[in-house]
Write an enzyme that holds these catalytic residues in place. Structure first.
Site, PDB file in Angstrom:
ATOM      1  N   GLU A  61      35.622   3.860  60.547  1.00  0.00           N
ATOM      2  CA  GLU A  61      35.570   2.542  61.191  1.00  0.00           C
ATOM      3  C   GLU A  61      35.982   2.597  62.658  1.00  0.00           C
ATOM      4  O   GLU A  61      35.442   1.859  63.483  1.00  0.00           O
ATOM      5  CB  GLU A  61      36.462   1.552  60.428  1.00  0.00           C
ATOM      6  CG  GLU A  61      36.004   1.260  59.005  1.00  0.00           C
ATOM      7  CD  GLU A  61      36.469   2.298  57.991  1.00  0.00           C
ATOM      8  OE1 GLU A  61      37.237   3.212  58.378  1.00  0.00           O
ATOM      9  OE2 GLU A  61      36.066   2.214  56.817  1.00  0.00           O
ATOM     10  N   PHE A  86      39.104  -3.499  56.982  1.00  0.00           N
ATOM     11  CA  PHE A  86      38.754  -2.329  57.800  1.00  0.00           C
ATOM     12  C   PHE A  86      38.111  -2.734  59.124  1.00  0.00           C
ATOM     13  O   PHE A  86      37.871  -1.888  59.984  1.00  0.00           O
ATOM     14  CB  PHE A  86      37.821  -1.402  57.015  1.00  0.00           C
ATOM     15  CG  PHE A  86      38.271  -1.157  55.604  1.00  0.00           C
ATOM     16  CD1 PHE A  86      39.613  -0.888  55.327  1.00  0.00           C
ATOM     17  CD2 PHE A  86      37.375  -1.214  54.548  1.00  0.00           C
ATOM     18  CE1 PHE A  86      40.040  -0.678  54.030  1.00  0.00           C
ATOM     19  CE2 PHE A  86      37.801  -1.009  53.241  1.00  0.00           C
ATOM     20  CZ  PHE A  86      39.126  -0.738  52.974  1.00  0.00           C
ATOM     21  N   HIS A 112      34.338  -9.679  52.441  1.00  0.00           N
ATOM     22  CA  HIS A 112      35.415  -9.487  51.459  1.00  0.00           C
ATOM     23  C   HIS A 112      36.774  -9.878  52.033  1.00  0.00           C
ATOM     24  O   HIS A 112      37.785  -9.229  51.768  1.00  0.00           O
ATOM     25  CB  HIS A 112      35.436  -8.043  50.959  1.00  0.00           C
ATOM     26  CG  HIS A 112      34.219  -7.673  50.151  1.00  0.00           C
ATOM     27  ND1 HIS A 112      32.940  -7.821  50.616  1.00  0.00           N
ATOM     28  CD2 HIS A 112      34.105  -7.150  48.910  1.00  0.00           C
ATOM     29  CE1 HIS A 112      32.079  -7.406  49.695  1.00  0.00           C
ATOM     30  NE2 HIS A 112      32.752  -7.002  48.649  1.00  0.00           N
ATOM     31  N   ASP A 120      39.942  -5.839  43.379  1.00  0.00           N
ATOM     32  CA  ASP A 120      40.386  -4.657  44.143  1.00  0.00           C
ATOM     33  C   ASP A 120      41.852  -4.756  44.576  1.00  0.00           C
ATOM     34  O   ASP A 120      42.487  -3.747  44.865  1.00  0.00           O
ATOM     35  CB  ASP A 120      39.511  -4.446  45.383  1.00  0.00           C
ATOM     36  CG  ASP A 120      38.206  -3.735  45.041  1.00  0.00           C
ATOM     37  OD1 ASP A 120      38.099  -3.211  43.911  1.00  0.00           O
ATOM     38  OD2 ASP A 120      37.306  -3.718  45.889  1.00  0.00           O
ATOM     39  N   ARG A 170      33.218 -12.430  49.503  1.00  0.00           N
ATOM     40  CA  ARG A 170      32.493 -11.775  48.422  1.00  0.00           C
ATOM     41  C   ARG A 170      31.990 -12.715  47.323  1.00  0.00           C
ATOM     42  O   ARG A 170      30.878 -12.536  46.834  1.00  0.00           O
ATOM     43  CB  ARG A 170      33.416 -10.730  47.791  1.00  0.00           C
ATOM     44  CG  ARG A 170      32.845 -10.082  46.551  1.00  0.00           C
ATOM     45  CD  ARG A 170      33.763  -8.967  46.065  1.00  0.00           C
ATOM     46  NE  ARG A 170      33.171  -8.301  44.912  1.00  0.00           N
ATOM     47  CZ  ARG A 170      33.695  -8.332  43.686  1.00  0.00           C
ATOM     48  NH1 ARG A 170      34.816  -8.991  43.453  1.00  0.00           N
ATOM     49  NH2 ARG A 170      33.103  -7.694  42.697  1.00  0.00           N
TER      50      ARG A 170
END
Lengths: 318, 281
Positions: A61, A86, A112, A120, A170
């Protein structure tokens, strides 16, 4: 009568994917970069249609942000795609120096975001990204509320010169805004007029505010609902004008209370028109694994929380 | 090709500028700046062929240069001013309030010659790779040059960028590493050893050349060789052996002048060793 009939349930990330695909056809300078999450970001359609303008970056990233900054030199409009976690904290210094301070026309597209990433867990559920991004000079920060608004925002930011952080999510959420809307950066959308309280919501919490409105009406409270999709620059006039009428405010967001939309609203009102404010936000806590709706309930950012906060704000006016 | 004797004379003046700027501000990084003066003069007075009066941020149809180790800004500012990107007198403002010559290079104040901010290390190779991709997308045959420090190779992002540039066959990029084996805290080999830098870049898929970065003829020859290697599917890295503090005896052979300004006496000592070839600013 309900404010909206939400016909479909769609994810905002798919709105981003659809907007990016449309840009692929209409703006040849738009290029896209993705750090190994092409499917998750719904960037496959763009990648398939324009392989020469799509860059698979791998899981790197920091490099992606630098390459995006470089691509602007010579006129490209890069859209970077990865999870919000990220897209921000992991690469803050790259964004700060190579993009924001350098005034580069990069569109940082972050999926997300927040608790609704779900199972997650907290490693991936960033709740600090709006704060991180809004603190950066030159950065525009946008958090649309549904599929249609995310698609429109994606298209709109290509026309805006300068760095932008576009945040989406998401889970499938109700689609209730107009399909053919024109997205105006920095312009609040007043969803409903009201006189007793101003509910200011962003992202997934906008639908929660709409749901809350119905219950509040039954309790005799006439709420004004404003969708702040652009956290920065903040539409201060829309906020102040509304609060002058209603005399109290509730802010609602899928983000930490520290550094979120609520604090931006507080700062504005404290300078111009102080009123009681209640915050619907995550209170200095990391998330955890779970289903999106379970997490929103547990961490206090669901419809009942908006109702409760609104009652409290109205009570504080007395 | 320019006359290397003439380039050496310009480099001597650039070195004087560096020492005077850092002395005047009583802050800045003279060591690496002095070590890289020959490269900067070769690039701006021979290789890049940029028009200093028509600088654009987009740099379309131009060869581009990026400085990743932005702390050696004095050598860049002096070279840009000597080439005519801006007035020589502006060198007096280095690191002062309201200056376009920030401690580390920046675009915010609109200084001609700078296309991205640098100073926080490890980012320049990524930016250069992106700019090189845009040149390819735009169908340009111009090249992108980028300089990094050797200590900077300790940053992980450098290796992300190295992997990426080779994988994407970005063969219109020529990188330099200022291989003086010095960083703030000491010798690179002591602080965090890079081991075999050539083997590292080669194994990442780069063409690697080496040169003495304080030998003008060798700089011109090696860059010429590198240019011939472009367009063949691989990015090119030139490992450039330099001496930190080159040209000023008491600044050489140590890391201590990485980021320290000379006092009045040291300034005089330094200037005695550097010919004033073009006239001080």
């Amino acid at each position: 009568m309900k404010l909206f009939e939400a016909k479909d349930q769609k994810d905002t990330r798919s709105g981003f994917g659809a907007g990016l695909s449309e840009l692929g056809e209409t703006n040849e300078n738009v290029v896209a970069l993705c750090a190994d999450l092409t499917g998750s970001l719904k960037m496959n359609a763009f990648a398939d249609a324009h392989p020469d303008r799509f860059f698979q970056m791998g899981i790197s990233e920091a490099n992606m942000m630098g390459v995006a900054a470089g691509l602007t030199i010579g006129g490209k409009i890069p859209f970077t795609g990865t999870f919000a976690n990220f897209s921000t904290g992991r690469v803050y210094d790259q964004i700060r120096q190579s993009i924001a301070y350098s005034g580069k026309n990069v569109k940082i597209c972050a999926s997300h975001a927040g608790l609704t990433l779900g199972e997650d867990g907290a490693t991936h559920q960033i709740l600090e990204d709006l704060g991180l991004m809004k603190m950066l000079p030159h950065m525009t920060v946008i958090n649309p509320c549904d599929y249609n608004q995310t698609k429109a925002a994606t298209i709109a930011i290509a026309e805006h010169e300068g760095p932008v952080y576009l945040r989406f999510g998401r889970p499938k959420m109700p689609v209730f805004t107009a399909e053919d809307q024109k997205f105006e950066i920095g312009k609040a959308w007043k969803i409903k007029d009201g006189k007793d309280v101003t509910i200011i919501a962003t992202g997934h919490l906008v639908w929660k505010a709409v749901e809350a409105e119905e219950a509040l009406k039954e309790k005799g409270i006439d709420a004004e609902i404003i969708n702040i999709h652009t956290i920065k620059p903040l539409d201060e006039k829309a906020i102040i004008d509304s609060v002058k009428k209603t005399g109290c405010v509730v802010t609602a967001e899928e983000h930490q209370m520290n550094g979120g939309l609520g604090e931006s609203v507080s700062g504005t009102l404290m300078r111009h028109f102080p009123v009681p404010q209640e915050f619907v936000a995550v209170n200095d806590s990391f998330g955890e694994s779970g289903k999106p709706h379970e997490l929103m309930a547990k961490y206090g950012i669901d419809t009942p929380n908006v109702i409760e906060a609104t009652l409290k704000a109205v009570e504080r006016k007395k | 090709m320019a006359d290397s004797k003439e380039l050496k004379q310009i480099a001597s003046q650039v070195r004087r500028d560096i020492v005077r700027m850092v002395h005047s501000a009583q802050s800045g990084h003279p060591g690496g700046s002095l070590g890289c003066a020959d490269l900067f003069v070769a690039l701006y007075f021979d290789i890049l062929k940029n028009d200093p009066k028509n600088f654009t941020l987009d740099g379309k149809d131009e060869n581009l240069f990026f400085l990743s180790n932005g702390h050696i800004s004095p050598v860049w500012y002096s070279t840009l001013a000597r080439k005519g990107f801006f007035e020589l007198s502006e060198l007096k403002t280095f690191r002062q309030l309201d200056s376009r010559l920030q401690g580390h290079p920046a675009t915010e104040e609109g200084l001609p010659g700078i296309r991205v901010a640098s100073g926080s290390l490890g980012q320049g190779l990524s930016v250069a790779a992106g700019a090189a991709l845009t040149k390819k997308l735009n169908g340009e045959d111009k090249l992108v040059y980028v300089l990094m420090g050797d200590g900077e190779q300790q940053e992980g992002q450098v290796w992300e960028a190295a992997m990426f540039a080779a994988h994407k066959k970005i063969d219109n990029i020529i990188g330099f590493i200022d291989w003086n084996n010095r960083q703030i805290d000491g010798d690179v080999t002591d602080v965090l050893d890079l081991k075999d830098l050539r083997a590292k870049y080669e194994s990442f898929g780069w063409e690697v050349l080496e040169m003495d970065g304080n030998n003008m003829d060798m700089i011109l020859d090696t860059i010429g060789e590198a240019q011939k290697m472009t367009g063949r599917g691989k990015p090119i890295m030139i490992l450039m052996k330099t001496e930190m503090g080159q040209g000023v005896d008491f600044m050489m052979g140590t890391h201590k002048w990485h980021g320290v300004a000379p006092n009045n006496e040291q300034l005089e000592q330094a200037l005695q060793q550097l010919d004033e070839t073009l006239g001080d600013y």
